[in-house]
Design an enzyme around this catalytic site. Structure first.
Site, PDB file in Angstrom:
ATOM      1  N   SER A 151       0.853  -1.183   0.000  1.00 28.12           N
ATOM      2  CA  SER A 151       0.000   0.000   0.000  1.00 28.12           C
ATOM      3  C   SER A 151       0.890   1.235   0.000  1.00 28.12           C
ATOM      4  CB  SER A 151      -0.874  -0.022   1.255  1.00 28.12           C
ATOM      5  OG  SER A 151      -1.257   1.290   1.608  1.00 28.12           O
TER       6      SER A 151
ATOM      7  N   GLU B  94      -6.931 -10.390  -7.431  1.00 25.30           N
ATOM      8  CA  GLU B  94      -8.023  -9.431  -7.678  1.00 25.30           C
ATOM      9  C   GLU B  94      -8.123  -9.097  -9.164  1.00 25.30           C
ATOM     10  OE1 GLU B  94      -8.146  -6.344  -4.253  1.00 25.30           O
ATOM     11  OE2 GLU B  94      -6.216  -7.330  -4.181  1.00 25.30           O
TER      12      GLU B  94
ATOM     13  N   TYR C  81     -20.991 -11.439 -45.918  1.00 26.00           N
ATOM     14  CA  TYR C  81     -20.096 -10.476 -45.288  1.00 26.00           C
ATOM     15  C   TYR C  81     -20.723  -9.098 -45.134  1.00 26.00           C
ATOM     16  CZ  TYR C  81     -16.180  -7.721 -43.855  1.00 26.00           C
ATOM     17  OH  TYR C  81     -15.380  -6.884 -43.115  1.00 26.00           O
TER      18      TYR C  81
END
Ligand code: ARG
Length: 460
Positions: free
Chosen positions: A279, A292, A319
């Site tokens: 931190s 995370e 296409y």
């Protein structure tokens, strides 16, 4: 300023703002190797059909080889900045290099079958890469499971302690989920490995191309059976994005567990410094950012799947330029999952496991099912047995007693059926031994799971 291949029909130039929107080169440059490979194989085919002479073919092949190293070294700056896409880019660089022969390579093909072929080939390469990394991740899991067969931990449902399990059983639960993710990807290969080349714009090439030769030359397993489907279909990308989204949800679950279990309150694992951060204000912090981010990146991976799903919905046949939007989401998913896998392999290989903490954390109440099971073996109907065990649990909670400390005589006070249970009924070894059926947390079963996993990895 280079000329646009389609300029003949136009009186005015594109507006620069639209030109930028239309330009896919900044991202489809990634396909340069595949596009060069395709052009080489295709030029050989045109030579067989006598559309390109032997001399021209030689120049084309040498020119394309030289372009490959040029683009590798110089990247996007190899191209003039009004070049629309990688196909136009390679053709115009080749023309600069070898002159008129380059103008012949587009005979009987369209960028429509070309892009579909390039992306399929590119994806095949990256699926292989992802499978290799996923295999390394699986090996890391098996390795941890094998080394820690003596470790027990609390098992959870609703994130509340349920019953003890072998730590190896727990970690192998991810193995099996990931094995399915692996086979799902593997199985998809045959649907990616279909060659659209020869479909041309939509109706099939007017030249009698030997598509099987092209298929073999370009390393595909089969050819598309319908030219309109050949240029249109992008379900192979959608399937890949969906397969990776499922894989990344498995990894996100893994990340969530490991974030929780490595927190101070649990302390089951310690993540190495290699995959943690600190931190900027609190000197004490060690944060599980790798996990995370693994969890967080699932958002963009699912997003990429939804993006393409939405693009494909309601497209008219064959296409349409919307299909150019298939690439950035594909590339982003490939990059993201590769990074996530690499980081998590490091994470597993450097993980510290706190055996004592896990064992100590097992709540005595998580042996309550053993009591109900014992009564059931003594012919008490399970619902009744469950009720009696529940009463014992609540008595322990009310009197702040440790359930596993209750002796046979204490239990008999609750019910006669506990006769013969013995004082050591809440023994973890006994608990595990009872669960040696296939798939259970008993040592034999977990060893069998590991045996299966190893033989799977040997075979695949
Ligand atoms: N850049 C285009 C794509 O990514 C290539 C195909 C272009 N085809 C066309 N007819 N304009 O889809």
């Amino acid at each position: 300023m280079s000329k646009k291949a389609w300029e003949g029909r136009f009186k005015e130039k594109n507006d620069p703002i639209f030109e930028k929107m239309n330009r896919s080169l900044p991202f489809d440059i990634r396909l340069y190797k595949e596009d060069i490979l395709l052009n080489k194989a295709y030029s050989k085919e045109l030579n067989r059909l006598k559309i390109i002479t032997d001399e021209e073919l030689k120049n084309i092949l040498e020119g394309l080889d030289a372009l490959e190293s040029k683009i590798k070294n110089e990247g996007i700056s190899s191209f003039e900045n009004d070049i629309e896409d990688i196909h136009m880019g390679i053709e115009s660089l080749l023309a600069e290099k070898i002159g008129d022969a380059a103008k012949k390579i587009h005979a009987g093909k369209s960028r429509n079958d070309q892009i579909a072929t390039d992306v399929r080939k590119y994806l095949l390469r990256w699926i292989d890469e992802i499978l290799i990394l996923l295999k390394d991740f699986l090996k890391a899991i098996i390795n941890i499971a094998e080394k820690n067969m003596d470790v027990v931990m609390p098992g959870y449902t609703h994130l509340r302690q349920a019953q003890p399990v072998l730590f190896s059983h727990y970690i192998m639960s991810f193995y099996f989920s990931l094995e399915r993710d692996y086979t799902r990807l593997q199985d998809s290969i045959k649907r990616v490995s279909i060659l659209p080349l020869g479909s041309a714009a939509l109706a099939g090439s007017a030249f009698n191309l030997d598509r099987i030769r092209l298929m073999k030359h370009l390393g595909f397993e089969s050819i598309s059976q319908n030219s309109m489907d050949g240029v249109l279909s992008r379900d192979f990308i959608l399937e890949f994005l969906s397969n990776i989204a499922i894989l990344s949800v498995t990894l996100s679950r893994f990340a969530e567990d490991f974030i929780i279990f490595s927190s101070e309150n649990f302390g089951f694992f310690e993540l190495s410094d290699k995959v943690s951060t600190g931190s900027s204000i609190m000197p004490n912090k060690k944060n599980p950012d790798s996990l995370e981010l693994t969890r967080g990146k699932t958002g963009r991976i699912i997003g990429n799947f939804i993006t393409l799903f939405t693009v494909l919905k309601s497209l008219p046949s064959t296409y349409n330029k919307d299909l150019q939007e298939d690439k950035e989401c594909l590339f982003d998913t490939i990059d993201t999952i590769i990074e996530v896998l690499k980081v998590n392999i490091i994470l597993l290989e450097s993980l510290k496991i706190n055996k004592e903490k896990m064992r100590e954390s097992i709540d005595s109440l998580s042996f309550a099912t053993e009591l109900a099971d014992y009564l059931t073996s003594a012919k008490i109907p399970f619902r009744e047995a469950h009720h009696i065990a529940g009463k014992i649990v609540i008595t322990c909670i009310d009197n702040e007693k440790n359930l596993t400390m209750l002796k046979e005589k204490d239990l008999i006070e609750f019910h006669e059926g506990f006769k013969g249970i013995g004082d050591d009924w809440a023994n973890i070894d006994l608990f595990l031994k009872k669960r040696e059926l296939p798939g259970g947390t008993g040592i034999k079963s977990v060893k069998e799971q590991i045996r299966h996993a190893k033989s799977f990895l040997n075979k695949n």
